[in-house]
Design a protein around this motif. Structure first.
Motif, short mmCIF file in Angstrom:
data_model
loop_
_atom_site.label_atom_id
_atom_site.label_comp_id
_atom_site.label_asym_id
_atom_site.label_seq_id
_atom_site.Cartn_x
_atom_site.Cartn_y
_atom_site.Cartn_z
N GLY A 165 56.26 42.29 93.12
CA GLY A 165 55.15 41.65 93.81
C GLY A 165 55.28 40.17 94.06
O GLY A 165 54.64 39.66 94.98
N THR A 166 56.08 39.43 93.27
CA THR A 166 56.16 37.99 93.49
C THR A 166 57.29 37.59 94.42
O THR A 166 57.50 36.40 94.66
CB THR A 166 56.31 37.23 92.15
N PRO A 191 55.77 37.26 82.76
CA PRO A 191 54.35 37.10 82.45
C PRO A 191 53.73 35.83 83.02
O PRO A 191 52.55 35.82 83.38
CB PRO A 191 54.32 37.09 80.92
N ASP A 192 54.52 34.76 83.15
CA ASP A 192 53.95 33.51 83.66
C ASP A 192 53.69 33.55 85.16
O ASP A 192 53.14 32.59 85.73
CB ASP A 192 54.85 32.32 83.31
N ARG A 193 54.07 34.66 85.82
CA ARG A 193 53.79 34.79 87.25
C ARG A 193 52.63 35.74 87.55
O ARG A 193 52.34 36.00 88.72
CB ARG A 193 55.05 35.25 87.98
N VAL A 194 51.97 36.22 86.52
CA VAL A 194 50.79 37.05 86.73
C VAL A 194 49.74 36.27 87.51
O VAL A 194 49.08 36.80 88.41
CB VAL A 194 50.23 37.53 85.38
N ARG A 195 49.59 34.97 87.19
CA ARG A 195 48.62 34.14 87.88
C ARG A 195 48.96 34.00 89.36
O ARG A 195 48.06 33.94 90.21
CB ARG A 195 48.55 32.76 87.21
N HIS A 200 47.00 35.26 94.79
CA HIS A 200 47.28 35.73 96.14
C HIS A 200 46.62 37.07 96.44
O HIS A 200 47.08 37.85 97.28
CB HIS A 200 48.79 35.79 96.38
N GLY A 201 45.51 37.32 95.73
CA GLY A 201 44.66 38.44 96.11
C GLY A 201 44.99 39.77 95.50
O GLY A 201 44.37 40.79 95.86
N VAL A 207 52.51 43.32 84.37
CA VAL A 207 53.81 42.88 83.88
C VAL A 207 54.72 44.09 83.78
O VAL A 207 54.39 45.09 83.11
CB VAL A 207 53.68 42.17 82.52
N ASP A 208 55.86 44.01 84.44
CA ASP A 208 56.77 45.15 84.58
C ASP A 208 57.84 45.11 83.48
O ASP A 208 58.73 44.26 83.48
CB ASP A 208 57.43 45.09 85.96
#
Length: 336
Positions: A165-166, A191-195, A200-201, A207-208
């Motif tokens: 997703g990121t 995990p730090d990219r969950v935000r 972004h909606g 977390v994968d």
């Protein structure tokens, strides 16, 4: 066949371009001075203002892509203005984007100050957005739009899982899916990219750790209606397992650089009732009115396809390194 490079080009006219002469690490990307290419009938020369980086070019650099002839100016997309159209169809200065159709693989692509492409794969637009903003959109929007429409037939009220997703494509697809009216699940390994996903909606950031199907089914016991696989074959079975009976998964991306399933036995591999499709579109599948609509909505702040990270042409090795190592979420763009 159009000439990819002129023997002399316009008198005294040369350009900078990034050339791959043989597969390998980032130092195999060479900044060269080449003659400006000449378009033949049916082809158009574009003065490139910006181009986005794509995993396709990484695959080519690593020697994983098929059907590529070297040496080659890389780049499967470009954004800029018409510099020459020998048939007089497109006026000089017309803003355009172009993508795929053999760019950077069988003929020279967008990693250059000028590129020559078939007119059939040129999409005109009008916008006052910065070039780097527009340059982030063509291939990402085309693939996201095609995946959701042709690949998945996503409709309002449905649920969608985006695996990877990121990535630039993941964030753009999430935005388009929300625009359609879907509920979006999306994954990140960090995990730090969950935000980033939440900002972004994405309705349900996950977390994968390699097994997200149980997480999805904790929220939706029957599974999601649609799944978009952007990581590749290592996670495809789990994406299929997260999808409901009569649901559909579309295989579009290969962030893992793995895209084949060894000893594929469909009856054993596919969960009962789950459909598997794939998408690998073309410029013709991004209608000009769709491109224009999203550019206009970006200009008014109604839509965002995700963060954009900008490099100079001289920084192409840094950009490729960042792409290969997944250092930055969103789209990497070179501004000329």
């Amino acid at each position: 066949m159009a000439r990819r490079r002129s023997r002399g080009g316009p008198v005294g006219k040369t350009m900078r371009a990034v050339v791959l002469e043989e597969p390998g690490p980032v130092d195999h990307l060479k900044l060269r001075v080449l003659p400006v290419p000449e378009p033949e009938p049916g082809w158009v020369r574009i003065k490139v203002e910006a181009f986005g980086l794509n995993r396709s070019e990484l695959h080519t650099r690593l020697g994983l892509a098929e059907g590529v002839t070297l040496p080659r100016v890389l780049g499967i997309e470009a954004t800029g203005t018409v510099d020459a159209d020998p048939d007089g169809v497109l006026p000089p200065g017309q803003q355009v984007v172009t993508m795929v159709g053999g760019m950077g693989r069988t003929f020279d692509g967008g990693y250059a100050e000028y590129t020559v492409v078939p007119r059939s794969q040129v999409i005109p637009f009008t916008s006052e957005l910065p070039w780097e903003t527009v340059g982030a959109l063509p291939e990402t929007l085309q693939t996201a739009y095609g995946s959701l429409t042709t690949g998945l037939g996503l409709r309002a009220g449905q649920t969608l899982l985006i695996r990877g997703g990121t990535s630039a494509l993941g964030l753009a697809t999430a935005a388009l899916a929300r625009d359609i009216g879907a509920t979006v699940f999306a994954t990140t390994r960090k995990p730090d990219r969950v935000r980033v996903l939440a900002d972004h909606g994405v309705d349900h950031p996950l977390v994968d750790d390699g097994a997200v199907a149980p997480l999805v089914r904790e929220i939706l016991p029957d599974g999601v209606d649609r799944g978009l696989e952007l990581v590749g074959t290592p996670t495809l079975p789990d994406t299929l397992a997260a999808t409901r009976d009569q649901g559909t998964v579309c295989f579009t991306g290969m962030l893992s650089n793995q895209w084949t399933v060894k000893d594929f036995y469909p009856i054993d591999y596919l969960p009962r009732g789950v459909r598997l499709s794939a998408y690998g579109g073309a410029s013709a599948e991004l209608p000009a009115e769709v491109l224009q609509r999203y550019l206009d909505r970006i200009a008014t702040g109604e839509f965002s396809a995700g963060p954009v990270h900008v490099y100079a042409l001289e920084q192409i090795r840094d950009a490729h390194r960042d792409m290969e190592e997944g250092r930055r979420p969103g789209k990497l763009v070179v501004r000329l």
